[in-house]
Structures are given as C-alpha cells and as structure tokens.
Scaffold this active site. Sequence first.
Site, mmCIF file in Angstrom:
data_model
loop_
_atom_site.group_PDB
_atom_site.id
_atom_site.type_symbol
_atom_site.label_atom_id
_atom_site.label_comp_id
_atom_site.label_asym_id
_atom_site.label_seq_id
_atom_site.Cartn_x
_atom_site.Cartn_y
_atom_site.Cartn_z
ATOM 1 N N LYS A 1 46.681 -34.972 32.005
ATOM 2 C CA LYS A 1 46.832 -33.510 32.055
ATOM 3 C C LYS A 1 48.179 -33.254 32.734
ATOM 4 O O LYS A 1 48.295 -33.323 33.949
ATOM 5 C CB LYS A 1 45.673 -32.931 32.863
ATOM 6 N N GLU B 1 48.608 -38.937 45.263
ATOM 7 C CA GLU B 1 50.018 -38.957 45.684
ATOM 8 C C GLU B 1 50.389 -37.512 45.966
ATOM 9 O O GLU B 1 50.617 -36.740 45.039
ATOM 10 C CB GLU B 1 50.900 -39.521 44.566
ATOM 11 N N CYS C 1 59.132 -35.337 45.985
ATOM 12 C CA CYS C 1 58.240 -35.504 47.151
ATOM 13 C C CYS C 1 58.908 -36.388 48.187
ATOM 14 O O CYS C 1 58.588 -36.330 49.363
ATOM 15 C CB CYS C 1 56.928 -36.115 46.708
ATOM 16 N N GLU D 1 57.369 -28.313 52.960
ATOM 17 C CA GLU D 1 58.132 -29.014 51.942
ATOM 18 C C GLU D 1 59.057 -27.985 51.282
ATOM 19 O O GLU D 1 58.578 -27.046 50.652
ATOM 20 C CB GLU D 1 57.134 -29.575 50.929
HETATM 21 P P1 NAP Z 1 50.625 -28.847 41.972
HETATM 22 O O1 NAP Z 1 50.710 -27.381 41.915
HETATM 23 O O2 NAP Z 1 49.664 -29.458 42.915
HETATM 24 O O3 NAP Z 1 50.311 -29.312 40.481
HETATM 25 C C1 NAP Z 1 50.213 -30.657 40.129
HETATM 26 C C2 NAP Z 1 49.339 -30.787 38.904
HETATM 27 O O4 NAP Z 1 48.011 -30.347 39.215
HETATM 28 C C3 NAP Z 1 49.790 -29.955 37.717
HETATM 29 O O5 NAP Z 1 49.492 -30.662 36.540
HETATM 30 C C4 NAP Z 1 48.908 -28.723 37.843
HETATM 31 O O6 NAP Z 1 48.714 -28.040 36.637
HETATM 32 C C5 NAP Z 1 47.619 -29.359 38.294
HETATM 33 N N1 NAP Z 1 46.699 -28.445 38.959
HETATM 34 C C6 NAP Z 1 46.979 -27.294 39.622
HETATM 35 N N2 NAP Z 1 45.834 -26.774 40.122
HETATM 36 C C7 NAP Z 1 44.835 -27.611 39.777
HETATM 37 C C8 NAP Z 1 43.431 -27.616 40.014
HETATM 38 N N3 NAP Z 1 42.809 -26.660 40.709
HETATM 39 N N4 NAP Z 1 42.710 -28.637 39.524
HETATM 40 C C9 NAP Z 1 43.301 -29.612 38.814
HETATM 41 N N5 NAP Z 1 44.622 -29.669 38.550
HETATM 42 C C10 NAP Z 1 45.380 -28.678 39.042
HETATM 43 O O7 NAP Z 1 52.012 -29.520 42.291
HETATM 44 P P2 NAP Z 1 53.416 -29.261 41.600
HETATM 45 O O8 NAP Z 1 53.910 -27.959 42.109
HETATM 46 O O9 NAP Z 1 53.335 -29.455 40.127
HETATM 47 O O10 NAP Z 1 54.269 -30.469 42.169
HETATM 48 C C11 NAP Z 1 54.896 -30.418 43.386
HETATM 49 C C12 NAP Z 1 54.082 -31.179 44.420
HETATM 50 O O11 NAP Z 1 53.868 -32.511 43.983
HETATM 51 C C13 NAP Z 1 54.829 -31.319 45.722
HETATM 52 O O12 NAP Z 1 53.962 -31.070 46.793
HETATM 53 C C14 NAP Z 1 55.277 -32.773 45.727
HETATM 54 O O13 NAP Z 1 55.472 -33.320 47.000
HETATM 55 C C15 NAP Z 1 54.151 -33.426 45.020
HETATM 56 N N6 NAP Z 1 54.568 -34.714 44.495
HETATM 57 C C16 NAP Z 1 54.107 -35.839 45.107
HETATM 58 C C17 NAP Z 1 54.505 -37.076 44.648
HETATM 59 C C18 NAP Z 1 54.021 -38.318 45.308
HETATM 60 O O14 NAP Z 1 54.137 -39.370 44.696
HETATM 61 N N7 NAP Z 1 53.469 -38.280 46.506
HETATM 62 C C19 NAP Z 1 55.373 -37.171 43.551
HETATM 63 C C20 NAP Z 1 55.830 -36.004 42.965
HETATM 64 C C21 NAP Z 1 55.405 -34.774 43.439
HETATM 65 P P3 NAP Z 1 49.539 -26.681 36.336
HETATM 66 O O15 NAP Z 1 50.923 -27.098 36.148
HETATM 67 O O16 NAP Z 1 48.910 -26.144 35.109
HETATM 68 O O17 NAP Z 1 49.350 -25.793 37.542
#
Ligand code: NAP
Length: 487
Positions: A184, A260, A294, A391
């Site tokens: 997804k 992650e 991240c 962040e």
């Molecule tokens: P996000 O809002 O948490 O979204 C990540 C994924 O989860 C997207 O596919 C999103 O879909 C989905 N999602 C959102 N709400 C959900 C729910 N209630 N249930 C299931 N899935 C859901 O994060 P982001 O803004 O895309 O990415 C930025 C974050 O990722 C930052 O905090 C960054 O640090 C973190 N990150 C961490 C790593 C690591 O390896 N530790 C690597 C890269 C990024 P939608 O797009 O449809 O909302």
Amino acid sequence: MAGRRAPDHAGVVETELFIAGKWVPASSGARFDVLDPATGDVLASVADANEADAMSAVDAAAAAAKAWAATPPRVRGEALRRAFELMTERADELAKLISLENGKALTDAKGEVTYAAEFFRWFAEEAVRGEGIVSTAPSGANRILVVRQPVGVCVLVTPWNFPAAMATRKIGPALAAGCTVILKPASDTPLTALAMAAILAEAGVPDGVVNVLPSRSSGKVVSKMLADPRVRKVSFTGSTEVGRVLLAQAAENVVNTSMELGGNAPFVVFADADLDAALDGAMIAKMRNGGEACTAANRFYVEEPIAEEFSRRLAERMSSLVVGPGTDEKTQVGPLVNEDTVAKVDSLVRDAVQGGAKVVTGGTRPAGPGFYYPPTVLTGLTGDAPILKEEIFGPVAPIVTFTSEDEAVRYANDTEFGLVAYVFTGNLARGLRVSEAIEAGMVGLNRGLVSDPAAPFGGVKQSGVGREGGHEGLLEYLESKYIAVNW
Ligand code: NAP
C-alpha cells in the site's frame, strides 16, 4: 497489459490496481489525482482501492503463498536479480518518474533508484542464506533443529519520501524469504510503486506474489487487511503517529510487525573534527532529498570554539544550492512534496525566529506556485527550542552550541526518537564512546550517510521496531520453527 495509463512525460506507467498479476480498476470505479509538487497541477489519476479491493488482494496473496514458499530460493533470488537489472536499465526513466511525483531533484532521484535496486540485488543474494540451526540439547536428550519458514502474507505500507527504496527494502526480503505481499504505497507517490509492480512481473515474479493497492482510504484498507487472519505480518515505514495505530491494530490478531518510524537525528561536531569533512557530511545528512528523509540531520550541535565558522560555512554552502523543479537537470533542491509539508516547515521556522533564533540564510517561503522552501540555517537557539523536538522534514538546519562531551550526549538523547545520529571528531576513542552513548539504532561516525542495503537499518525508542537490510532484513520475514528430534 490492460489498464489506463498516466499521460505523463516519464514514459508509460500503469495507473490501475495490481492484483493477482492483473491491472484492474478499483471495484468502486473511483480514482484519485496525483499532483506535481513543482506546480501543484494534476500529474495523473490512479485507481483508488477500497476495502473490497483489499480483500481481493489478500485473496491473491494467500492463493499464491504456498507455491511461492515452495519455489526454490535460487529461483526466487533470480527473479529479484532480474528486477535489479531491469531497474538499473531503466534508471533514468524511473528517476524521472520519482522526481515528477515526489518533487525531489533528479540527482536525488537517480541516487534513490540505485539505492532501491540494490535491495533487490542484496536480497537476491540473501535468498539462499535462510540457514537454520542443528545442535544438541544441553541435557543430551535430543537434537535441536531450527528451520526458517516464510512468515506468510505480508502487508507493506510505505511513505512518499523514498517511493522506490522504501518499497524495495520490504519487497526484496519478503520475496527472498518466500512471503507474498500487498504493498500500500503513499497516496502522494503511487506511480513509482506501480512501476515497481510492472518490473517485478516482467522479472518473472508469479501472479499474486506482489500486489499493489494505491488508495486514498489508507486507514480503512490497511485495517481491513490486518483484521484478516490470513495476513501474518505488517511492515510499515512512516510516521510514529501512524505506526502506533498500526501496532495497536496488529495486536488484535497478534500480527508480526516491523516499524520504521520517525527520526530526529542529532548532528554533533566536536572542535577536533575535520571541519571540511563535517561540512560535507552536514550537506549530505541535511540536504539529501531536500531534507525529506527520516535520516535527515534535524538538530546540529557544534562545539563552541568552531560554532561560528561551522555556521557561516554551512550557510554559504546552503545558500549556493540551486532550487527549482526536480526534473530540471540544474536543480539541486526540488520542491517539498505537498502543501502541508511546506506549511509545517514554514511554521517551525517562524516559531523559532519568534523564540529568538537568527536566520543566517533562507527562512522565507517564496511566493508563487509549487511547494518550495529555501535552504535555511538558524543559529542562536537554546537547547529546548521547539524546532529541535520535531521532525522538520525540510531544508532547515538549526544550530546549537555545546561546551562539553557530556552536554553533547545529553542534547543528542533529549528526544523520544532514536533512529540515527551523526558524530564528527578527530578522536576515534571519543567517536566510539559517544556513538555508544547516543540512543539511536544507527550512527554515522565522520560520515553523513548511513543507508546501505547490506547494513541493518532501523531505530530504537519511538523510531521503531525491527531492522531492514543486511541479514537481519531477511530474518524479519522468516519464522524460526524448532523441532525437537530424537535420532
Ligand atoms: P505517514 O503519514 O505515516 O504515512 C505513511 C504511510 O502510511 C502512507 O502510505 C500512508 O498513506 C499510510 N497511512 C496513513 N494513515 C494510515 C492509517 N491510519 N493506517 C494505515 N496506513 C496509513 O508518513 P509520511 O508522511 O508518508 O512519511 C513521513 C514519515 O515517514 C516521517 O515521519 C519519516 O521519518 C518516516 N520515515 C521513516 C523511515 C524509516 O526508515 N524509519 C523512512 C522513511 C520515512 P497515505 O499516503 O494515503 O496517507
């Protein structure tokens, strides 16, 4: 292959759901738009999966699971190897697609394609290394035999900041281990995930082993899948906030989880560091992907005697970067991914300035279309400034000075996150001592980049659970089955 295609400039990309090896419209017929961050205009529209589509994908992944688990590891590995080769052959085309939907500069996008493809190559090699254990029980009563078996059907949820690499970092080990998956992708960047699906199919991955479900109803779609007892794992990369929700949902069926999550990386520079190397490291750690990583250096702690020189030279380098559309070859910093992200960066900087921070360069969001924010350096912050707690996810470097090693470590650990930290010093003993004292899953010691498919990537504290990459990355998709044997 049927399916409506995106009328974009990056080659032809499928825009339907990918289920059981076929491109299919959403069962509701719904579609959603993908925007170009450089202009805010619509780039393409993709099928919008709902809960019924999620169940079709789980059906497909479950139906394919037994045969894929029984496929010889070498054959699974060779499909991944072929996918690596296809990604490498099409690197320019894929980079352009990533740049178009994510906004990042082409150089960053090319770097991502190389990094992403490496996960397929690394796990092609790891596929044949799912070794077990044979030993004698301490009592001598029996043998202990441990075999590794695939976890089963996995749900993979990825963010928008590395739309290719976050997908391959999960699909590579899952397929190598013999699992089937439903990916997804983030709804800001589904096109790259769909391109990955096409590549894996072309590489010979059988129907149903990889399914891809773009959706604007991510919460509902993922939660429907996690409630199905056939789903045995969720691997998530994204915010800590959503990670907590998924951990709670996974608890219902006691589903295996890898998380992650967010980071808040400290970048610590001691006065004995090679300053040129520290500045090079700072530019990579801060500006890779325009700060949308991240692993991005989020807080700079610089020892007092060199703080002024470091800040001035960092600001010179930051202000010389070329900001523009990601797809323009001259661009070094593209737009941020969407309006929410740029608005958050802007408000963090405004608050910091109101709290007394000094803007050395940048600091003002430009007028006009697109989600741009200029490379920014802030000084004069105190150790408890709010911008140091969050962040930033943008091209902003807040700098704080410190006067002792203890203080540097205390600052570095003053966060709920623990993904990565960077330490620059000419004293190796100090470097290792501080690396051990900082609460993080990874440390870049005299290096501004840690990500490597051959190394275990992951965080401690609220940055996550589990590791991706390295041999650990494969183990996340395997269960150890212990057989007590008399022979
Ligand atoms: P996000 O809002 O948490 O979204 C990540 C994924 O989860 C997207 O596919 C999103 O879909 C989905 N999602 C959102 N709400 C959900 C729910 N209630 N249930 C299931 N899935 C859901 O994060 P982001 O803004 O895309 O990415 C930025 C974050 O990722 C930052 O905090 C960054 O640090 C973190 N990150 C961490 C790593 C690591 O390896 N530790 C690597 C890269 C990024 P939608 O797009 O449809 O909302």
